[in-house]
Design an enzyme around this catalytic site. Structure first.
Site, PDB file in Angstrom:
ATOM      1  N   HIS B  77      -6.421   8.144  13.863  1.00  0.00           N
ATOM      2  CA  HIS B  77      -6.440   9.340  12.924  1.00  0.00           C
ATOM      3  C   HIS B  77      -6.352   8.882  11.470  1.00  0.00           C
ATOM      4  CE1 HIS B  77      -1.903   8.951  12.144  1.00  0.00           C
ATOM      5  NE2 HIS B  77      -1.744   8.639  13.464  1.00  0.00           N
ATOM      6  N   ASP B  79      -5.033  11.029   9.049  1.00  0.00           N
ATOM      7  CA  ASP B  79      -3.997  11.711   8.246  1.00  0.00           C
ATOM      8  C   ASP B  79      -2.586  10.878   8.487  1.00  0.00           C
ATOM      9  OD1 ASP B  79      -3.925  12.507  10.943  1.00  0.00           O
ATOM     10  OD2 ASP B  79      -2.670  14.240  10.618  1.00  0.00           O
ATOM     11  N   ASP B 107       1.133   3.915  10.097  1.00  0.00           N
ATOM     12  CA  ASP B 107       0.544   4.822  11.071  1.00  0.00           C
ATOM     13  C   ASP B 107      -0.378   5.728  10.286  1.00  0.00           C
ATOM     14  OD1 ASP B 107       0.464   6.904  12.975  1.00  0.00           O
ATOM     15  OD2 ASP B 107       2.514   7.705  12.701  1.00  0.00           O
ATOM     16  N   GLU B 137      -3.541  14.847  12.958  1.00  0.00           N
ATOM     17  CA  GLU B 137      -2.754  14.243  14.390  1.00  0.00           C
ATOM     18  C   GLU B 137      -1.377  14.518  14.123  1.00  0.00           C
ATOM     19  OE1 GLU B 137      -0.635  11.201  16.801  1.00  0.00           O
ATOM     20  OE2 GLU B 137      -0.571  11.369  14.667  1.00  0.00           O
ATOM     21  N   GLU B 138      -0.942  14.434  12.858  1.00  0.00           N
ATOM     22  CA  GLU B 138       0.569  14.533  12.439  1.00  0.00           C
ATOM     23  C   GLU B 138       1.140  15.884  12.379  1.00  0.00           C
ATOM     24  OE1 GLU B 138       2.468  11.926  12.762  1.00  0.00           O
ATOM     25  OE2 GLU B 138       1.264  10.090  11.923  1.00  0.00           O
ATOM     26  N   GLU B 166      -3.190   3.166  17.374  1.00  0.00           N
ATOM     27  CA  GLU B 166      -1.861   3.435  16.876  1.00  0.00           C
ATOM     28  C   GLU B 166      -0.962   2.123  16.813  1.00  0.00           C
ATOM     29  OE1 GLU B 166       0.002   6.424  16.295  1.00  0.00           O
ATOM     30  OE2 GLU B 166      -1.607   7.988  16.723  1.00  0.00           O
ATOM     31  N   HIS B 340       6.290   6.734   9.936  1.00  0.00           N
ATOM     32  CA  HIS B 340       7.107   7.997   9.286  1.00  0.00           C
ATOM     33  C   HIS B 340       8.334   7.397   8.333  1.00  0.00           C
ATOM     34  CE1 HIS B 340       5.509  10.718  12.668  1.00  0.00           C
ATOM     35  NE2 HIS B 340       4.708   9.631  12.210  1.00  0.00           N
TER      36      HIS B 340
END
Lengths: 367, 367
Positions: B77, B79, B107, B137-138, B166, B340
């Site tokens: 992903h 984003d 990430d 995705e987030e 990932e 994150h």
């Protein structure tokens, strides 16, 4: 809150006590608005030669000065909780009994009506009486008119016995439990709930505390002849961060209602002993009040009104008198469980019975 | 959120993979803002004769059509979660290792950089490859670009194996646990806490549930050769009305992370069996994903990258492929525990190692 009310140009204290109750209920006195009723009370009593009338803010004191050996304070608050479509009052038949329905009928204008009528009529009571009608009882304790009066005119509280007219269904309720609020906090470590073993779950740590609470058998403590039932309850619980996070904190708020024979410190120790492994913070505490019913005047009163004395559970202003060493009880018409309710209502016969009992004692009490 | 960023006129996919990682991290792509990066990817790959480039919204698909016997989807992903002062990225030495520090490094733009570089360079892979870089995705699953693509272009998902980039610290993680959220509700009866015995305390009723949770030993379930550790946790608790009221309701939210061998229904039954006397409401549930590592191509991949396969705990988009019957694994640079985080950072050697391993497999895999 524009509830329509009847104009009240003057208070007729020669009317019957139910009519007086209705008249003063129909003058809205939500806390802060006691002024107009206080004015009417001052006007109605100023002509009574047997009374010295003192006004302090919206609190009115009227007292006899007959040099009796003993003096009794008889007090009631003038304010009510907010009106909710239940003023003006109306009469209804409830289970075949004449009932006055509306805000303040129970808490506590029926009691105030009894007091006003007797204050006006009893020019020669067997004990000296200090009548007190005060403001701001239904709000934060800091505003309480009785508390304010005690600061500025402490001499007015000199008495051998005190009666507050809070609703007791015309029974005598003495003293009250103390109350303690404690926050019990657990701590853990946050983690993603997909890897729960990396964290430390603060909510799970509440388990032993809740287990103990659920199993806890509250004591009943006899104080001055009355049985005080205690209670230890979780009242609030809060914990967690999000639906996918192991919580790092949870807080359980406990409320301990403790017998008036315990001090606040003793109550705190008792809670600490029950939860020794937890982090506890006391957030609020009020002393209870011993009933003081071993006092002869109190015993005479209980006997005269023909009621069995019972403990009071909620905190009321009797505690102020107990703290001054003045035995104090509650005695008033109305079911306390209807206080603050939208269907607040009082049995008219109970108002009359209270008037009769109090009149009888005040004219026969030997000091 | 006006983080200063370097202008990126074009993406140079012939640069080394660490430089590509930095370049794409410095183009902010918080969910919803993937457009500019998607544009650059389309531009950078359009010239590659071995690729068919398809754009669907801000999702870019690039695939080889070499008539290989087997096809692999490799996806990532674009984003990131919101930037918090950690863009632009910077290089730092951490424990003597060259580290790229900033939002998205873990990430999962390092993984995307590996994929972009290999998509660009590998014109003759031993399997056909469908590269997918997707948006959203987030955020809530409804917005997920891969989910959207599956609806409008399901044929693009036909494959024998799928690899998501990932972060796994360059190890192979297969499948994932399912997740179930359940509200456990207790009910009681309100009462004034001064008369606690009149009420029924809903918070106290949580005690057996919390006790069971605290004592619960989560299972480890072996699925297709991988050990999935489950977890059953209270994540939220809420109850009570006020500091002087016996609470009439409390709600405990549970999160059960269950092995991919269980269906959602089986997971619900398991929770119900643990709390038979409680009122339970399922509020959220997602299937897990079997690792599918018994598939020969998957086994070959695991062997080729020289890693031991491990279970994935968090839910990731591999589950979408598993649901389609396509074995799927995660394989990417970066420590998932730093995803994150405000100090998100990736070991540069790990990015290079991932590139090397994936390149080696894609040029040697026999179908």
């Amino acid at each position: 809150m524009a509830d329509p009310v009847r104009p009240a140009a003057a208070l007729d204290l020669s009317a019957d006590v139910v009519a007086i109750t209705q008249a003063i209920c129909d003058i809205p006195t939500v806390s802060g608005d006691e002024g107009p009723l206080a004015d009417l009370i001052v006007d109605a009593l100023s002509g009574a030669a047997h009374l010295e009338v003192i006004r302090e803010g919206d609190t009115v004191v009227a007292r006899t000065n007959l040099d009796r050996e003993r003096r009794v304070v008889i007090a009631g608050h003038l304010d009510t909780v907010p009106i909710n479509g239940n003023v003006p009052t109306r009469f209804e038949q409830v289970d075949g009994r004449r009932t006055l329905w509306g805000r303040g009928t129970v808490d506590m204008k029926a009691g105030v009506a009894v007091q006003l009528k007797l204050a006006h009529e009893l020019s020669d009571p067997s004990v000296d009486v200090t009548w007190m009608w005060y403001d701001h009882e239904e709000v934060a304790a800091d505003f309480n008119g009785l508390g304010r009066l005690l600061k500025v005119r402490p001499e007015l509280f000199e008495a051998d016995f005190a009666i507050l007219g809070e609703p007791t269904r015309a029974e005598v309720e003495g003293g009250c439990n103390g109350t303690l609020r404690v926050e019990l906090r657990t701590r853990g470590r946050r983690a993603h709930s997909a890897r729960s073993w990396v964290g430390e779950n603060a909510i799970h740590k509440l388990a032993p505390a809740l287990e103990r609470l659920a199993a806890y058998e509250a004591e009943t403590v006899t104080v001055d002849g009355l049985d005080y039932r205690e209670g230890l309850s979780a009242v609030l619980v809060q914990g967690g961060v999000a639906g996918n996070v192991i919580p790092d904190e949870a807080v359980l708020t406990l409320n301990y209602r403790f017998a008036p024979s315990r001090t606040i410190d003793e109550a705190v120790s008792k809670v600490r002993a029950l939860f020794p492994e937890y982090e506890l913070v006391v957030t609020d505490a009020s002393d209870g009040a011993r009933p003081g019913l071993d006092d002869p005047l109190a015993q005479q009163f209980v006997k005269a009104v023909g009621a069995e004395a019972k403990p009071k559970y909620g905190w009321t202003d009797v505690a102020r008198f107990s703290a001054l060493g003045v035995p104090a009880v509650n005695f008033g018409p109305g079911d306390p469980l209807l206080a603050h309710a939208d269907d607040e209502r009082v049995d008219c016969d109970e108002i009359v019975a209270c008037e009769r009992a109090l009149r009888s004692w005040l004219t026969s009490a030997t000091s």
